[in-house]
Write a protein that holds these residues in place. Sequence first.
Motif: not given
Length: 90
Positions: A1-8, A77-79
């Motif tokens: 998921p993008l929010d796991k990479i681009i930390l909010p 499938g996991r970061l």
Amino acid sequence: PLDKIILPALKECRVIVVANKQENDSIYFSGIHIDQFIFFLKTMGYPEKIVSFAEENRAMLDHLQYDVGFDYRMEDGRLSILKSGYYGFF
């Protein structure tokens, strides 16, 4: 998921850069403030001595901006975060 990479918590920064490398990708957040930096240190599991130094000296370090980043890849499938780093500047 993008929010796991681009930390909010780090979205509010000067620049976000994504680098595609041969064996993994990287993301860099440039121009974050001290509270975001402390969040990054905790999220990436830096040693408590580093985290507590930043927290205890927050007022003295507040005039700096920081660049942080991490290398990652997807595994099953996991970061998977391979490494991280930081840099402070005036």
